[in-house]
Design an enzyme around this catalytic site. Structure first.
Site, short mmCIF file in Angstrom:
data_model
loop_
_atom_site.label_atom_id
_atom_site.label_comp_id
_atom_site.label_asym_id
_atom_site.label_seq_id
_atom_site.Cartn_x
_atom_site.Cartn_y
_atom_site.Cartn_z
N GLU A 212 0.83 -1.19 0.00
CA GLU A 212 0.00 0.00 0.00
C GLU A 212 0.88 1.26 0.00
O GLU A 212 1.96 1.26 0.57
CB GLU A 212 -0.91 -0.01 1.23
CG GLU A 212 -1.95 -1.12 1.13
CD GLU A 212 -2.80 -1.27 2.38
OE1 GLU A 212 -3.99 -1.53 2.23
OE2 GLU A 212 -2.28 -1.14 3.50
N CYS B 80 3.48 8.44 1.29
CA CYS B 80 4.07 7.45 2.19
C CYS B 80 4.29 6.18 1.38
O CYS B 80 3.34 5.57 0.88
CB CYS B 80 3.09 7.25 3.34
SG CYS B 80 3.66 6.09 4.58
N CYS C 54 6.82 -7.03 6.72
CA CYS C 54 8.04 -6.59 7.41
C CYS C 54 8.55 -7.76 8.23
O CYS C 54 7.76 -8.46 8.87
CB CYS C 54 7.73 -5.39 8.32
SG CYS C 54 9.20 -4.69 9.09
N CYS D 121 7.32 -5.42 15.41
CA CYS D 121 6.97 -4.45 16.45
C CYS D 121 5.54 -4.75 16.90
O CYS D 121 4.65 -4.92 16.05
CB CYS D 121 7.11 -3.03 15.91
SG CYS D 121 8.77 -2.71 15.28
N CYS E 160 2.38 -2.75 15.60
CA CYS E 160 2.29 -2.42 14.17
C CYS E 160 1.60 -3.53 13.38
O CYS E 160 1.99 -4.69 13.46
CB CYS E 160 3.70 -2.17 13.63
SG CYS E 160 3.74 -1.94 11.83
N GLU F 41 10.72 -2.27 6.49
CA GLU F 41 11.82 -1.55 7.13
C GLU F 41 12.82 -1.17 6.03
O GLU F 41 13.55 -2.02 5.51
CB GLU F 41 12.46 -2.46 8.19
CG GLU F 41 13.78 -1.97 8.75
CD GLU F 41 13.81 -0.50 9.16
OE1 GLU F 41 13.00 -0.06 9.99
OE2 GLU F 41 14.66 0.24 8.60
N SER G 146 12.28 6.56 7.51
CA SER G 146 12.01 6.18 8.89
C SER G 146 12.53 4.77 9.14
O SER G 146 12.28 3.85 8.36
CB SER G 146 10.50 6.23 9.15
OG SER G 146 10.20 5.70 10.42
N SER H 208 12.17 5.45 14.83
CA SER H 208 11.03 4.95 15.60
C SER H 208 11.52 4.56 16.98
O SER H 208 11.88 3.41 17.22
CB SER H 208 10.42 3.74 14.90
OG SER H 208 9.81 4.15 13.70
N ASN I 126 -2.60 4.10 16.59
CA ASN I 126 -3.73 3.78 15.71
C ASN I 126 -4.06 2.30 15.85
O ASN I 126 -3.24 1.46 15.51
CB ASN I 126 -3.37 4.09 14.25
CG ASN I 126 -3.18 5.58 14.04
OD1 ASN I 126 -4.02 6.38 14.43
ND2 ASN I 126 -2.06 5.96 13.45
N CYS J 60 -0.80 5.69 10.20
CA CYS J 60 0.47 5.06 10.54
C CYS J 60 0.24 3.71 11.19
O CYS J 60 -0.51 3.60 12.16
CB CYS J 60 1.21 5.86 11.61
SG CYS J 60 1.79 7.39 11.07
N1 SAH Z 1 9.68 0.34 9.42
C1 SAH Z 1 9.88 1.73 9.55
C2 SAH Z 1 8.93 2.57 8.73
C3 SAH Z 1 7.48 2.16 8.68
S1 SAH Z 1 6.48 2.41 10.06
C4 SAH Z 1 9.81 2.14 11.01
O1 SAH Z 1 9.41 1.34 11.83
O2 SAH Z 1 10.22 3.26 11.31
C5 SAH Z 1 6.18 4.17 10.13
C6 SAH Z 1 5.89 4.68 11.55
O3 SAH Z 1 4.59 4.25 12.02
C7 SAH Z 1 6.89 4.15 12.57
O4 SAH Z 1 7.30 5.16 13.45
C8 SAH Z 1 6.08 3.12 13.27
O5 SAH Z 1 6.62 2.81 14.51
C9 SAH Z 1 4.73 3.79 13.35
N2 SAH Z 1 3.63 2.87 13.68
C10 SAH Z 1 3.57 1.54 13.45
N3 SAH Z 1 2.38 1.04 13.92
C11 SAH Z 1 1.70 2.08 14.45
C12 SAH Z 1 0.40 2.20 15.04
N4 SAH Z 1 -0.41 1.16 15.16
N5 SAH Z 1 0.00 3.41 15.46
C13 SAH Z 1 0.81 4.50 15.29
N6 SAH Z 1 2.03 4.45 14.72
C14 SAH Z 1 2.49 3.24 14.29
FE1 SF4 Z 2 8.28 -3.13 10.55
FE2 SF4 Z 2 8.28 -0.50 11.07
FE3 SF4 Z 2 6.09 -2.00 11.53
FE4 SF4 Z 2 8.25 -2.31 13.07
S1 SF4 Z 2 6.97 -0.45 12.89
S2 SF4 Z 2 7.00 -3.97 12.19
S3 SF4 Z 2 9.89 -2.01 11.60
S4 SF4 Z 2 7.00 -1.58 9.55
#
Ligand code: SAH
Ligand code: SF4
Length: 383
Positions: free
Chosen positions: A114, A127, A134, A138, A141, A190, A221, A243, A320, A363
């Protein structure tokens, strides 16, 4: 801890390599020239032809050789024998009530990612995704729950930008205000675990003869792949976002498990050394606000202490939720109390306004929906 690092061989198995006609989207000028020579073009003229093709592809956005009128008729007719300039398919395009758009993009092997456009008055950010799914997990996420993962090719990364510009009608590359004025590598995946391909894609996007987006308008990021951070700064010079999400290793190990391999101190040392940062171009620290997990005043004070000496700004992201997510968003009170402490210490700390939530485009909510639908259909059939 080895399981934190993905099987690079597996994620790099790129299906396009099997394609018979080579797609020129995602190739640099040099690579286009080499591909032309391989296809029978004389070395002498290949460089000039490559320059023309580069211009048509990335400056004008041509998606058909037939439109490339400055190239001889004869050559225009021959190019499709060996090459394509195909875009991936758009399998779904949704628009949020706030104007945010989300594209579901499907590649020839059936994999999907997406991309999201977040419009503002006279600009907007796209974005972009760097991987299907990934490998990192995390815990807050949605993308991290996807099973299937592979790296995107440079062409698949660049074409997310091209598709978005097709939809928005933003060709040729405008000189003035742009609807896609910024790129954030904050979609699925990532980026620093697919560094080579991301670097090539961004180099193409920054090229002054094509899309021509300045490195100052690109933000990458990362969850903290420390060894690649310096390389990214030296080679690309783009803005960096980290992050962070927690101020102690105990909590960060759970939220961002790659922390077990590259703990907070190592990560922040890499930020201190980031070649492209200075007071004018600060590093953004993203901090997702999770109720009762990382949102206390003591956490905020510790954050201030940790950031000392780094040209930093803090971006607070209200969590979120997604179906089945294990956390709750912090209360507005907790978020503002946290923001005030960080702000009073001299760091800008805006709270990120959630955009496109109604279409699951905010996000951390990205996860190709069609996959979920198909899985639930399979379950329905099986039962
Ligand atoms: N993998 C990279 C980039 C993609 S995520 C990273 O982790 O930085 C982009 C941003 O969204 C990151 O800061 C991530 O931690 C944040 N993110 C992931 N899941 C989220 C959620 N459920 N609510 C808010 N932010 C979130
Ligand atoms: Fe991957 Fe970024 Fe999501 Fe972590 S926050 S699982 S590194 S996309």
């Amino acid at each position: 801890m080895e399981h934190l690092i993905p099987d690079v061989e597996a994620v790099n198995r790129q299906p396009e390599l099997l394609a018979i006609r080579k797609n020129l989207v995602g190739l640099t000028r040099k690579e286009i020239a080499a591909a032309l020579v391989e296809g029978g073009e004389a070395e002498k003229s290949a460089k000039m032809r490559a320059r023309q093709l580069f211009h048509w592809l990335y400056y004008r956005g041509a998606s058909d050789f037939g439109d490339m009128t400055s190239i001889s008729k004869d050559m225009r007719a021959r190019l499709p024998d060996n090459f394509t300039v195909d875009r991936p398919e758009i399998t779904n395009l949704q628009t949020s009530t706030d104007g945010t758009r989300k594209w579901l993009v499907k590649f020839p092997d059936g994999q999907e990612v997406e991309s999201v456009h977040i419009p503002e008055e006279d600009r907007g950010a796209l974005c972009v995704s760097s991987q299907v799914g990934c490998t990192l997990t995390c815990s807050f996420c949605h993308t991290g729950t996807m099973k299937l993962v592979r790296n995107l090719t440079p062409g698949e990364i660049v074409s997310q930008m091209m598709i978005a510009r097709d939809t928005l009608g933003e060709w040729p590359s405008p000189k003035g205000n742009r609807m896609i004025s910024n790129i954030v590598m904050m979609g699925m995946g990532e980026p620093l675990l697919n560094y080579e391909n991301v670097a090539k894609a961004l180099t193409i996007i920054m090229d002054g003869e094509g899309i021509s987006l300045s490195k100052r308008r690109i933000t990458l990021s990362t969850s903290g792949v420390v060894p690649k951070i310096r390389q990214c700064g030296e080679e690309l010079g783009v803005n960096l976002a980290i992050s962070l999400h927690a101020v102690s290793n105990d909590v960060r190990d759970i939220l961002v498990p790659i922390n077990k391999r590259y703990p907070i101190k190592e990560l922040l040392d890499a930020c201190r050394d980031y070649p492209a940062s200075n007071n004018a171009r600060r590093i953004t620290f993203e901090y997702v606000m999770l109720d009762g997990i990382n949102d206390s005043p003591a956490d905020a004070r510790e954050l201030v202490r940790l950031l000392k000496g780094i040209p930093a700004k803090v971006n607070l992201i209200p969590f979120n939720p997604w179906p089945g997510s294990p956390y709750k968003r912090s209360s507005n009170n907790a978020i503002h109390r946290f923001a005030k402490i960080v702000n009073d210490a001299g760091y800008s700390s805006p709270v990120r306004v959630s955009r496109g939530e109604d279409i699951m485009a905010a996000c951390g909510q990205l996860k190709s929906a069609s996959k979920k639908e198909r899985a639930s259909k399979r379950r329905a059939v099986a039962s």
